[in-house]
Design an enzyme around this catalytic site. Structure first.
Site, mmCIF file in Angstrom:
data_model
loop_
_atom_site.group_PDB
_atom_site.id
_atom_site.type_symbol
_atom_site.label_atom_id
_atom_site.label_comp_id
_atom_site.label_asym_id
_atom_site.label_seq_id
_atom_site.Cartn_x
_atom_site.Cartn_y
_atom_site.Cartn_z
ATOM 1 N N ASN A 168 0.868 -1.179 0.000
ATOM 2 C CA ASN A 168 0.000 0.000 0.000
ATOM 3 C C ASN A 168 0.900 1.223 0.000
ATOM 4 O O ASN A 168 1.502 1.551 1.020
ATOM 5 C CB ASN A 168 -0.887 -0.042 1.259
ATOM 6 C CG ASN A 168 -1.681 1.238 1.438
ATOM 7 O OD1 ASN A 168 -1.810 2.041 0.520
ATOM 8 N ND2 ASN A 168 -2.224 1.434 2.641
ATOM 9 N N LYS B 249 0.117 4.276 -0.271
ATOM 10 C CA LYS B 249 -0.528 5.468 0.308
ATOM 11 C C LYS B 249 -0.310 6.685 -0.601
ATOM 12 O O LYS B 249 -0.255 6.531 -1.816
ATOM 13 C CB LYS B 249 -0.013 5.720 1.726
ATOM 14 C CG LYS B 249 -0.106 4.476 2.616
ATOM 15 C CD LYS B 249 0.088 4.789 4.062
ATOM 16 C CE LYS B 249 0.113 3.488 4.835
ATOM 17 N NZ LYS B 249 0.103 3.699 6.280
ATOM 18 N N HIS C 182 -9.492 1.039 4.982
ATOM 19 C CA HIS C 182 -8.200 1.198 5.663
ATOM 20 C C HIS C 182 -8.399 2.126 6.863
ATOM 21 O O HIS C 182 -9.213 3.049 6.818
ATOM 22 C CB HIS C 182 -7.186 1.793 4.677
ATOM 23 C CG HIS C 182 -5.786 1.787 5.219
ATOM 24 N ND1 HIS C 182 -5.330 2.737 6.094
ATOM 25 C CD2 HIS C 182 -4.758 0.919 5.027
ATOM 26 C CE1 HIS C 182 -4.076 2.464 6.420
ATOM 27 N NE2 HIS C 182 -3.704 1.365 5.790
ATOM 28 N N GLU D 230 -6.838 4.555 7.897
ATOM 29 C CA GLU D 230 -6.690 5.990 7.595
ATOM 30 C C GLU D 230 -7.971 6.535 6.964
ATOM 31 O O GLU D 230 -8.332 7.698 7.168
ATOM 32 C CB GLU D 230 -5.455 6.216 6.707
ATOM 33 C CG GLU D 230 -4.175 6.048 7.528
ATOM 34 C CD GLU D 230 -2.979 5.513 6.767
ATOM 35 O OE1 GLU D 230 -2.970 5.562 5.529
ATOM 36 O OE2 GLU D 230 -2.034 5.032 7.436
ATOM 37 N N GLU E 229 -5.289 -5.110 10.650
ATOM 38 C CA GLU E 229 -4.272 -4.087 10.856
ATOM 39 C C GLU E 229 -4.558 -3.353 12.158
ATOM 40 O O GLU E 229 -5.363 -2.405 12.165
ATOM 41 C CB GLU E 229 -4.281 -3.086 9.700
ATOM 42 C CG GLU E 229 -4.023 -3.693 8.346
ATOM 43 C CD GLU E 229 -3.491 -2.654 7.369
ATOM 44 O OE1 GLU E 229 -2.426 -2.901 6.794
ATOM 45 O OE2 GLU E 229 -4.118 -1.597 7.219
ATOM 46 N N GLY F 19 2.408 2.197 10.773
ATOM 47 C CA GLY F 19 3.323 3.323 10.601
ATOM 48 C C GLY F 19 4.007 3.751 11.890
ATOM 49 O O GLY F 19 4.624 4.816 11.948
ATOM 50 N N SER G 140 3.471 -2.180 10.318
ATOM 51 C CA SER G 140 4.935 -2.161 10.459
ATOM 52 C C SER G 140 5.600 -3.490 10.078
ATOM 53 O O SER G 140 6.543 -3.916 10.739
ATOM 54 C CB SER G 140 5.333 -1.720 11.871
ATOM 55 O OG SER G 140 4.848 -0.414 12.132
HETATM 56 C C1 PEP Z 1 -0.699 0.077 5.907
HETATM 57 O O1 PEP Z 1 -0.662 1.146 5.362
HETATM 58 O O2 PEP Z 1 -1.653 -0.662 5.654
HETATM 59 C C2 PEP Z 1 0.378 -0.313 6.826
HETATM 60 C C3 PEP Z 1 0.288 -1.451 7.448
HETATM 61 O O3 PEP Z 1 1.436 0.569 6.980
HETATM 62 P P1 PEP Z 1 2.878 0.271 7.673
HETATM 63 O O4 PEP Z 1 3.385 -1.020 7.075
HETATM 64 O O5 PEP Z 1 3.721 1.447 7.282
HETATM 65 O O6 PEP Z 1 2.650 0.165 9.122
#
Ligand code: PEP
Length: 251
Positions: free
Chosen positions: A9, A11, A95, A97, A165, A171, A211
């Protein structure tokens, strides 16, 4: 057996030249991978050129979001037809976000899931608890609500992917331990079994996101109910994403 899916992803990162550079490098690094699915989800502006670059490769293309209508007066939105048109086969929906920054509700996300499915896109429904919810002991309640509401009305024949997630791990550099993630994945599989059937639950891929990096991918991906990863930060560099894709193929 469920086939692994490693999804990136991107973003709101990468201009078109940057996106092409990344995907060209990635294509070379993973060209020998045949036993798992690889997916990249660039920003909307890079979908078309990246899709052209990925033609006849082993990397699939996905959107990071979409609206549920096919067309109309919805300024700033992208439709499922448009995602299909540029070569997408998957779309990330719900997601954290989108939920937390843009206020998306379970009801809206559900309409998107149904629309994606109706248009031949595989929805990747993201679910996960915040730190406050985890500390209040509400992880299962929150995840169950997001899964049940998000999948309302979806046919048992439809292909779907769930991404667990935990919001506190996205992040932040804080990864859920493989055991903790496995526990929630197994819980989600139980919900799918109840919603659809044991057979359907056994076939549905549940990805972990939060992460994920080359250093922790193996431990997570070896868990029995973790069927892949949704990778944010570490998917922005071809080398680190390729290492996650090949977590068990190279030393
Ligand atoms: C994500 O954007 O779905 C995500 C898991 O980000 P990160 O790997 O940076 O934590």
């Amino acid at each position: 057996m469920r086939r692994l899916l490693i999804a990136g992803n991107w973003k709101m990162h990468k201009t078109v030249p940057e996106a092409l550079e990344l995907v060209r490098e990635l294509k070379t690094l993973v060209s020998d991978v045949t036993d798992r699915d690889i997916l990249v989800c660039p920003p909307f502006t890079a979908l078309y050129p990246v899709g052209r670059e990925l033609k006849s490769s082993n990397i699939a293309l996905g959107g990071q979001n979409m609206f549920y209508e096919e067309q109309g007066a919805f300024t700033g939105e992208i439709s499922p037809l448009m995602l299909k048109d540029v070569g997408c086969s998957y779309v990330i929906l719900g997601h954290s976000e989108r939920r937390h920054i843009f206020g998306e509700t379970d009801e809206l996300i559900n309409r998107k899931v149904i629309s994606a499915d109706e248009h031949g896109l595989i929805p990747i429904l993201c679910v996960g608890e915040t730190l406050e919810e985890r500390e209040a002991g509400e992880t299962e309640k929150v995840v169950e609500r997001q899964v049940r509401e998000g999948l309302k009305g979806l046919s048992p024949e439809s292909e779907l992917v769930i991404a667990y997630e935990p919001v506190w791990a996205i992040g932040t550099g804080k990864t859920a331990t493989p055991e903790l993630a496995q526990e929630v994945h197994s819980f989600i599989r139980g919900i799918l079994s109840d919603l659809f059937s044991e057979e359907k639950a056994g076939k549905t891929r549940i990805l972990y996101g939060g992460s994920v990096k080359p250093e922790n991918a193996k431990g997570l991906l070896e868990m029995p109910d973790i069927d892949g990863a949704l990778v944010g930060g570490a998917s922005l560099k071809a080398e680190s994403f390729a290492k996650i894709v090949k977590f068990d193929l190279e030393e």
